[in-house]
Every structure is written in structure tokens, then in C-alpha cells.
Design a protein around this motif. Structure first.
Motif, PDB file in Angstrom:
ATOM      1  N   CYS A  19      -2.750   2.826   5.858  1.00 39.92           N
ATOM      2  CA  CYS A  19      -1.552   1.640   6.116  1.00 39.92           C
ATOM      3  C   CYS A  19      -2.308  -0.091   5.728  1.00 39.92           C
ATOM      4  CB  CYS A  19      -1.015   1.518   7.626  1.00 39.92           C
ATOM      5  SG  CYS A  19      -0.249   2.682   8.155  1.00 39.92           S
ATOM      6  N   ALA A  20      -2.923  -0.335   6.249  1.00 32.68           N
ATOM      7  CA  ALA A  20      -4.109  -1.483   5.793  1.00 32.68           C
ATOM      8  C   ALA A  20      -4.090  -2.192   3.801  1.00 32.68           C
ATOM      9  CB  ALA A  20      -5.390  -1.836   6.012  1.00 32.68           C
ATOM     10  N   TRP A  21      -4.194  -0.893   3.000  1.00 33.47           N
ATOM     11  CA  TRP A  21      -3.977  -0.047   2.125  1.00 33.47           C
ATOM     12  C   TRP A  21      -2.780   0.502   0.957  1.00 33.47           C
ATOM     13  CZ3 TRP A  21      -7.395  -2.970  -0.857  1.00 33.47           C
ATOM     14  CH2 TRP A  21      -7.935  -3.849   0.222  1.00 33.47           C
ATOM     15  N   ASN A  22      -1.671   0.524   2.351  1.00 32.30           N
ATOM     16  CA  ASN A  22      -0.563   0.729   2.219  1.00 32.30           C
ATOM     17  C   ASN A  22      -0.692   3.008   0.954  1.00 32.30           C
ATOM     18  OD1 ASN A  22       1.347  -1.481   2.118  1.00 32.30           O
ATOM     19  ND2 ASN A  22       0.206  -2.428   0.357  1.00 32.30           N
ATOM     20  N   ASN A  23      -1.122   2.725   1.701  1.00 27.62           N
ATOM     21  CA  ASN A  23      -1.390   4.266   1.118  1.00 27.62           C
ATOM     22  C   ASN A  23      -2.011   4.850   0.107  1.00 27.62           C
ATOM     23  OD1 ASN A  23      -1.703   6.146   4.346  1.00 27.62           O
ATOM     24  ND2 ASN A  23       0.939   4.983   4.050  1.00 27.62           N
ATOM     25  N   ASP A  24      -2.412   3.655  -0.213  1.00 30.71           N
ATOM     26  CA  ASP A  24      -2.822   3.714  -2.260  1.00 30.71           C
ATOM     27  C   ASP A  24      -4.184   4.196  -2.141  1.00 30.71           C
ATOM     28  OD1 ASP A  24      -3.916   3.811  -4.580  1.00 30.71           O
ATOM     29  OD2 ASP A  24      -2.906   1.344  -4.419  1.00 30.71           O
ATOM     30  N   LEU A  25      -4.374   5.610  -2.738  1.00 30.34           N
ATOM     31  CA  LEU A  25      -5.661   5.950  -2.500  1.00 30.34           C
ATOM     32  C   LEU A  25      -6.232   5.427  -3.183  1.00 30.34           C
ATOM     33  CD1 LEU A  25      -5.144  10.395  -2.813  1.00 30.34           C
ATOM     34  CD2 LEU A  25      -5.788   8.402  -0.951  1.00 30.34           C
TER      35      LEU A  25
END
Length: 53
Positions: A19-25
């Protein structure tokens, strides 16, 4: 059904991190690479080992 408290905690932490990375792999991967580079540990590449085994 049995629920392992440690596994649940790991899942919670993983979800918070994602979530801290907006679910951006791609962003997560870049952050993990940055952490690895800043960690100062050697990375061993076993594919370049000499010898037959």
C-alpha cells in the motif's frame, strides 16, 4: 481452520508495504533494489561457479 499468528503478521506487513507503493510492482521492485544496494551486503552469483559440481 488453524491460523498462524506469525504468518498473519507477515501478511499484514506485506500488505502495508504494498500500500505504501500503491501496489505498483515496479516501484516496489525499485525500492527493494535500492535497499539491497544500500545494505552493503555482497550478492553471490552461483551461475558463474567454476567446476563440474
Amino acid at each position: 481452520m488453524y491460523q498462524d499468528e506469525i504468518v498473519e503478521e507477515v501478511h499484514k506487513i506485506r500488505e502495508q508495504y504494498a500500500c505504501a507503493w500503491n501496489n505498483d510492482l515496479n516501484a516496489i521492485f525499485a525500492d527493494l533494489q535500492r535497499q539491497q544496494a544500500e545494505g552493503g551486503r555482497s550478492v553471490v552469483n552461483l551461475s558463474q561457479r567454476s567446476g563440474s559440481g
